[in-house]
Design a protein around this motif. Sequence first.
Motif, PDB file in Angstrom:
ATOM      1  N   PRO A  58      10.564  -0.930  -9.390  1.00  0.00           N
ATOM      2  CA  PRO A  58      10.025   0.411  -9.137  1.00  0.00           C
ATOM      3  C   PRO A  58       9.229   0.886 -10.541  1.00  0.00           C
ATOM      4  CG  PRO A  58      12.391   0.200  -8.661  1.00  0.00           C
ATOM      5  CD  PRO A  58      12.140  -1.010  -9.331  1.00  0.00           C
ATOM      6  N   LEU A  59      10.026   0.695 -11.468  1.00  0.00           N
ATOM      7  CA  LEU A  59       9.204   1.250 -12.758  1.00  0.00           C
ATOM      8  C   LEU A  59       7.829   0.825 -12.911  1.00  0.00           C
ATOM      9  CD1 LEU A  59      12.170   1.935 -15.292  1.00  0.00           C
ATOM     10  CD2 LEU A  59      10.845   3.516 -13.952  1.00  0.00           C
ATOM     11  N   VAL A  60       7.798  -0.603 -13.079  1.00  0.00           N
ATOM     12  CA  VAL A  60       6.485  -1.191 -13.215  1.00  0.00           C
ATOM     13  C   VAL A  60       5.458  -0.783 -12.286  1.00  0.00           C
ATOM     14  CG1 VAL A  60       5.455  -3.439 -13.411  1.00  0.00           C
ATOM     15  CG2 VAL A  60       7.696  -3.154 -14.413  1.00  0.00           C
ATOM     16  N   VAL A  61       6.002  -0.699 -10.806  1.00  0.00           N
ATOM     17  CA  VAL A  61       5.124  -0.312  -9.808  1.00  0.00           C
ATOM     18  C   VAL A  61       4.615   1.034 -10.130  1.00  0.00           C
ATOM     19  CG1 VAL A  61       4.882   0.442  -7.274  1.00  0.00           C
ATOM     20  CG2 VAL A  61       5.859  -1.931  -7.981  1.00  0.00           C
ATOM     21  N   LEU A  62       5.530   2.006 -10.439  1.00  0.00           N
ATOM     22  CA  LEU A  62       5.128   3.363 -10.896  1.00  0.00           C
ATOM     23  C   LEU A  62       3.971   3.454 -11.810  1.00  0.00           C
ATOM     24  CD1 LEU A  62       6.026   6.354 -10.414  1.00  0.00           C
ATOM     25  CD2 LEU A  62       7.487   6.236 -12.441  1.00  0.00           C
TER      26      LEU A  62
ATOM     27  N   VAL B  10       8.750 -17.038  -7.183  1.00  0.00           N
ATOM     28  CA  VAL B  10       8.392 -16.311  -5.688  1.00  0.00           C
ATOM     29  C   VAL B  10       9.596 -15.129  -5.524  1.00  0.00           C
ATOM     30  CG1 VAL B  10       8.703 -17.127  -3.243  1.00  0.00           C
ATOM     31  CG2 VAL B  10       7.944 -18.937  -5.055  1.00  0.00           C
ATOM     32  N   VAL B  11      10.769 -15.365  -6.041  1.00  0.00           N
ATOM     33  CA  VAL B  11      11.574 -14.052  -5.747  1.00  0.00           C
ATOM     34  C   VAL B  11      11.066 -12.869  -6.497  1.00  0.00           C
ATOM     35  CG1 VAL B  11      13.782 -13.354  -5.995  1.00  0.00           C
ATOM     36  CG2 VAL B  11      13.658 -15.845  -5.585  1.00  0.00           C
ATOM     37  N   GLY B  12      10.571 -13.254  -7.755  1.00  0.00           N
ATOM     38  CA  GLY B  12      10.234 -12.151  -8.501  1.00  0.00           C
ATOM     39  C   GLY B  12       8.829 -11.185  -7.697  1.00  0.00           C
TER      40      GLY B  12
ATOM     41  N   GLU C 257       6.830  -6.649  -4.505  1.00  0.00           N
ATOM     42  CA  GLU C 257       6.086  -6.138  -3.347  1.00  0.00           C
ATOM     43  C   GLU C 257       7.196  -5.084  -2.502  1.00  0.00           C
ATOM     44  OE1 GLU C 257       3.481 -10.162  -2.591  1.00  0.00           O
ATOM     45  OE2 GLU C 257       5.305  -9.579  -1.441  1.00  0.00           O
ATOM     46  N   TYR C 258       8.453  -5.480  -2.583  1.00  0.00           N
ATOM     47  CA  TYR C 258       9.500  -4.906  -2.022  1.00  0.00           C
ATOM     48  C   TYR C 258       9.461  -3.268  -2.556  1.00  0.00           C
ATOM     49  CZ  TYR C 258      13.703  -4.256   0.771  1.00  0.00           C
ATOM     50  OH  TYR C 258      14.813  -4.015   1.538  1.00  0.00           O
ATOM     51  N   ALA C 259       9.068  -3.242  -3.859  1.00  0.00           N
ATOM     52  CA  ALA C 259       9.214  -2.065  -4.626  1.00  0.00           C
ATOM     53  C   ALA C 259       8.001  -1.237  -4.292  1.00  0.00           C
ATOM     54  CB  ALA C 259       9.421  -2.021  -6.250  1.00  0.00           C
TER      55      ALA C 259
ATOM     56  N   GLY D 172       7.238  -9.205   0.715  1.00  0.00           N
ATOM     57  CA  GLY D 172       8.165  -8.309   0.172  1.00  0.00           C
ATOM     58  C   GLY D 172       8.051  -7.002   1.175  1.00  0.00           C
ATOM     59  N   ILE D 173       6.833  -6.377   1.226  1.00  0.00           N
ATOM     60  CA  ILE D 173       6.514  -5.045   1.914  1.00  0.00           C
ATOM     61  C   ILE D 173       6.639  -5.720   3.491  1.00  0.00           C
ATOM     62  CG2 ILE D 173       3.934  -5.206   2.277  1.00  0.00           C
ATOM     63  CD1 ILE D 173       6.009  -2.421   0.918  1.00  0.00           C
ATOM     64  N   TYR D 174       6.432  -6.663   3.949  1.00  0.00           N
ATOM     65  CA  TYR D 174       6.812  -7.190   5.282  1.00  0.00           C
ATOM     66  C   TYR D 174       8.192  -7.111   5.597  1.00  0.00           C
ATOM     67  CZ  TYR D 174       6.142  -9.763   9.619  1.00  0.00           C
ATOM     68  OH  TYR D 174       6.160 -10.370  10.882  1.00  0.00           O
ATOM     69  N   MET D 175       8.893  -7.687   4.595  1.00  0.00           N
ATOM     70  CA  MET D 175      10.488  -7.708   4.844  1.00  0.00           C
ATOM     71  C   MET D 175      10.943  -6.262   4.949  1.00  0.00           C
ATOM     72  SD  MET D 175      11.651 -10.751   2.346  1.00  0.00           S
ATOM     73  CE  MET D 175      11.098 -12.236   2.538  1.00  0.00           C
ATOM     74  N   LEU D 176      10.241  -5.356   4.161  1.00  0.00           N
ATOM     75  CA  LEU D 176      10.889  -3.945   4.116  1.00  0.00           C
ATOM     76  C   LEU D 176      10.647  -3.183   5.460  1.00  0.00           C
ATOM     77  CD1 LEU D 176      12.130  -1.795   2.360  1.00  0.00           C
ATOM     78  CD2 LEU D 176       9.650  -1.045   1.530  1.00  0.00           C
ATOM     79  N   ASN D 177       9.474  -3.520   5.787  1.00  0.00           N
ATOM     80  CA  ASN D 177       9.085  -3.130   7.228  1.00  0.00           C
ATOM     81  C   ASN D 177       9.903  -3.445   8.365  1.00  0.00           C
ATOM     82  OD1 ASN D 177       7.060  -1.294   6.020  1.00  0.00           O
ATOM     83  ND2 ASN D 177       5.325  -2.953   6.437  1.00  0.00           N
ATOM     84  N   ALA D 178      10.044  -4.682   8.107  1.00  0.00           N
ATOM     85  CA  ALA D 178      10.904  -5.301   9.197  1.00  0.00           C
ATOM     86  C   ALA D 178      12.307  -4.740   9.305  1.00  0.00           C
ATOM     87  CB  ALA D 178      10.964  -6.726   8.988  1.00  0.00           C
ATOM     88  N   LYS D 179      12.822  -4.594   8.058  1.00  0.00           N
ATOM     89  CA  LYS D 179      14.332  -3.910   7.981  1.00  0.00           C
ATOM     90  C   LYS D 179      14.082  -2.447   8.545  1.00  0.00           C
ATOM     91  CE  LYS D 179      15.815  -1.569   4.568  1.00  0.00           C
ATOM     92  NZ  LYS D 179      16.552  -0.876   3.502  1.00  0.00           N
TER      93      LYS D 179
END
Lengths: 252, 266
Positions: free
Chosen positions: B119-123, B198-200, B205-207, B214-221
């Motif tokens: 999240p920090l790097v995304v920020l 891949v995990v990284g 993306e999740y962040a 990653g964001i697709y998984m977040l939305n699905a969740k």
Amino acid sequence: MSRRLELRQVSKRFGDIDVLADITLHIEPGEFVSILGPSGAGKSTIFSLLTGGLEGHGGDVDFDGRPLADTRRPFAFMPQHDALMPWRTVIGNTALGLEVQGMSRKAARDKVAPLFGEFGLAGFEQKYPAQLSGGMRQRAALLRTVVQDRAMLLLDEPFGALDALTRTGMQRWLQTMWERHRWTVLLITHDVREAVFLSDRIYVLSGRPARVLREIAIPLPHPRKDLASPEASAIEADILDTLLDPQPAQRT
Amino acid sequence: MSQPFSAAPRIATLFAKIGPALLSVGTLVLAWELYARISRISPTTLPAPSRVLAQAIQQRQALFDNTVPTISATLAGFACSLAVAFILSVLIDFFKPLRRALFPVFIISQTLPLVAIAPLVVLWFGFGLTPKIMLVALVTFFPMLVALVQGYESIDRDISALLSSMGASRMRIFLLARLPSSLPYFFAGLRISITYAVVGAIFAEYAGAAKGLGIYMLNAKNNFRPDLMLAAVLVSALLTLALFAATVLIQRAAAPWERLEGARKP
Ligand SMILES: Nc1ncnc2c1ncn2[C@@H]1O[C@H](COP(=O)(O)OP(=O)(O)OP(=O)(O)O)[C@@H](O)[C@H]1O
Ligand SMILES: [Mg+2]
């Protein structure tokens, strides 16, 4: 005749371990000389000093009458294990020394290629070392050594890792090759029979710290065909006595 | 040695190699399917594999659109990490004290929890490709560096002694011997790192991302759709497997002698 190589009272220590105590020996041009000694005596260390792999030692080393330090790499060296590069083809391995000398890849390969027949490697130019038998690997390593056209060959136990039958075959082959080319050779071995069969002279070393126990001339005529002539056997027995019971070493 | 009909044995050996893996994965999936059907567990808790697969096929366009950015982030990040790891490994090989100066920093970088860093790097760097590349590079860089440095050290002493007896310079010895010796280590590192990569990327993306697995998984969740979540997991697993297989193929092409060596060893 000036001496090709002369070592006078060469000594070497690693930290507080004395490895070489007093090595005094010489080789004439065209001579085949062997160094015989027990395992761990410091035989390979002598070669490392000569090839620059190790620095700092006592005593003097002269090559063709000049200090070795003033000469430019007069030795072609074959390390104790064949040191073939697994990632190079056989022809690439054998041309290595020439490439390092600055020859182009193609010129170097063109120069070694005609020798493959004589070294029993014809047809294996493009194979990798893993595809060769033990004896072929040693011949490839020898070819890589002699093709460098240096003034002298340093061979560290070239046949040590071979089975007895292959080794005998290789000794005969090297004998024939030497009679044809008359290289100046310094050979390390702990095979007494091999030393007697191949050499003009033999230096017998003590265990660590190594000193020269005896210098033995082998007056047998060339070409030598027979590994076990009565004269050769007598010399062998004598050397074995020295190696196995070094106490009365003063009898030199 | 050459066989006139070499295709059939080849397929047979290929099957002998991947057969056991197919069998174990197949058994697992089958057990899962049976459990989901017999227990009548709600598909919003544990969807059966057949349902996941059906959803994956139905959603293929959305999945594809979200896989492309993940692949780009993975490959771009991995390429950066490889380039930096290679340059640094060469510098370290020629200048040993550098190793002691840099390794502690890198080891610390490996202990940073991704949950906090992502999240920090995304920020700091926004929702674009940059933070993903950085995170992929962060998780893959050190394993690659260690693999390369160790690979150089694995040089056969006799070979370097031989080369210096021939008068080869330090640079020449590096190019002729140390670099090729590092290849097996390099590829071992590559196979491990590519799975981290891949995990990284998914974590990054999740962040926070516009698109990506990653964001697709977040939305699905967030929409309580475990079937879509698992469909995305399936895609990421296939992606990782494909990248892994690619490294194996590259290694075979780049180091054909290794298989010969292996064949000799008992
Ligand atoms: N670089 C080194 N640093 C410290 N000790 C060393 C080094 N090289 C060799 N030695 C020691 O020197 C001794 C002699 O080693 P060397 O390899 O010269 O023996 P050798 O006579 O060739 O033995 P072998 O017949 O088994 O090959 C050994 O005890 C070895 O441990
Ligand atoms: Mg030795």
